[in-house]
Design a protein around this motif. Structure first.
Motif, short mmCIF file in Angstrom:
data_model
loop_
_atom_site.label_atom_id
_atom_site.label_comp_id
_atom_site.label_asym_id
_atom_site.label_seq_id
_atom_site.Cartn_x
_atom_site.Cartn_y
_atom_site.Cartn_z
N ARG A 79 55.21 72.87 30.42
CA ARG A 79 56.13 74.17 31.97
C ARG A 79 57.44 74.17 31.34
O ARG A 79 57.50 75.42 31.67
CB ARG A 79 55.68 72.98 33.16
CG ARG A 79 56.44 74.32 34.24
CD ARG A 79 55.55 73.93 35.08
NE ARG A 79 55.49 74.76 36.49
CZ ARG A 79 56.56 74.00 37.63
NH1 ARG A 79 55.73 73.90 38.55
NH2 ARG A 79 56.94 75.71 38.57
N PHE A 80 58.50 73.98 30.59
CA PHE A 80 59.81 75.08 30.29
C PHE A 80 59.12 75.75 29.94
O PHE A 80 59.76 76.97 29.85
CB PHE A 80 60.55 73.54 30.23
CG PHE A 80 61.49 74.32 29.51
CD1 PHE A 80 62.26 75.36 29.50
CD2 PHE A 80 61.89 74.13 28.44
CE1 PHE A 80 63.72 75.28 29.61
CE2 PHE A 80 62.81 74.85 26.70
CZ PHE A 80 63.70 75.54 28.40
N ASP A 99 56.61 77.38 28.89
CA ASP A 99 55.78 78.28 29.62
C ASP A 99 56.25 79.95 30.50
O ASP A 99 56.32 80.85 29.53
CB ASP A 99 55.00 77.94 30.34
CG ASP A 99 53.55 77.18 29.70
OD1 ASP A 99 53.32 77.82 28.45
OD2 ASP A 99 52.44 76.54 29.94
N ASP A 100 57.48 79.33 30.99
CA ASP A 100 58.68 79.57 31.85
C ASP A 100 59.50 80.73 30.71
O ASP A 100 59.56 81.39 31.29
CB ASP A 100 58.73 79.01 32.98
CG ASP A 100 58.80 78.14 33.95
OD1 ASP A 100 57.57 78.91 33.82
OD2 ASP A 100 59.10 77.47 34.96
N MET A 101 59.91 79.73 30.14
CA MET A 101 60.64 80.55 29.15
C MET A 101 59.75 81.13 28.55
O MET A 101 60.80 82.30 27.99
CB MET A 101 61.52 79.19 28.03
CG MET A 101 62.24 78.12 28.48
SD MET A 101 63.53 79.07 29.19
CE MET A 101 64.23 79.87 28.07
N ARG A 102 58.72 81.21 27.79
CA ARG A 102 58.46 82.42 26.99
C ARG A 102 58.26 83.80 27.85
O ARG A 102 57.76 84.69 27.31
CB ARG A 102 56.60 81.66 26.81
CG ARG A 102 55.34 83.20 25.91
CD ARG A 102 54.01 82.43 25.32
NE ARG A 102 54.24 81.00 24.90
CZ ARG A 102 54.36 82.34 23.22
NH1 ARG A 102 54.16 82.60 22.71
NH2 ARG A 102 53.88 80.39 22.97
N SER A 103 57.52 83.33 29.21
CA SER A 103 57.28 84.26 30.58
C SER A 103 58.87 85.09 30.61
O SER A 103 58.10 86.60 30.24
CB SER A 103 57.05 83.74 31.45
OG SER A 103 55.19 83.84 31.51
N ALA A 104 59.96 84.89 30.46
CA ALA A 104 61.14 85.06 30.52
C ALA A 104 61.33 86.13 29.46
O ALA A 104 61.95 87.28 29.56
CB ALA A 104 62.18 84.23 31.00
N ARG A 147 59.34 89.06 29.56
CA ARG A 147 59.84 90.01 30.07
C ARG A 147 61.11 90.28 30.33
O ARG A 147 61.44 91.70 30.11
CB ARG A 147 59.72 89.84 31.32
CG ARG A 147 59.22 89.30 32.43
CD ARG A 147 59.21 88.98 33.79
NE ARG A 147 60.05 87.76 33.89
CZ ARG A 147 59.92 86.70 34.07
NH1 ARG A 147 58.25 85.94 33.77
NH2 ARG A 147 60.71 86.00 33.91
#
Length: 147
Positions: free
Chosen positions: A12-13, A15-20, A23
């Motif tokens: 989950r971490f 995935d969130d870092m990849r998305s950030a 962006r």
């Protein structure tokens, strides 16, 4: 952006870092990940599926020490055509956990209630007293294992 990002941690971490990072303009081809931390339960050999009751392996009985799978209520003689207690358990449809077959990961660690074993290959770290790595152990004497 001409950077490369290496993200390590739980899924989950990452995935969130990849998305950030995407962006912020980082190309996804420049993002590498490596998961560690808790993962899904590892239950090879005991995952839900068709269940065959434990039984002696097919073929002629072995001539070696007796191997007793205490929870399964099965005792069979060791056979020269198997290489580990794990392989014998699989031949008998005795449910057991495992992930490797070389004494590295310790997911197959099982209680040994009686007897002695030897290892081939030798595990990286020996299991705690009163346990055995079934992936690479074979009986030295009659054994009783908690399977």
């Amino acid at each position: 952006m001409n950077s490369h990002a290496y993200i390590c941690g739980p899924q989950r971490f990452m995935d969130d870092m990849r998305s950030a990072l995407v962006r912020l303009g980082l190309d996804t081809a420049r993002i590498s990940t490596e998961a560690f931390g808790p993962g899904p339960a590892l239950t090879p050999g005991i995952a839900p599926g068709p269940v065959t009751p434990p039984h002696p392996p097919a073929g002629d009985p072995g001539q070696g020490p007796d191997v007793t799978f205490s929870r399964s209520g099965l005792t069979v003689p060791w056979r020269d055509d198997v290489t580990s207690l794990l392989e014998l358990a699989e031949a008998c449809d005795v449910p057991t956990r495992w992930s490797c077959r070389t004494g590295i990961c310790h997911s197959c660690v099982t209680g040994i209630l009686a007897g002695t074993v030897s290892y081939d290959p030798a595990p990286i770290d020996l299991p705690a007293d009163g346990t055995v790595l079934v992936c690479c152990a074979e009986p030295g004497t009659d054994v009783v294992i908690d399977l």
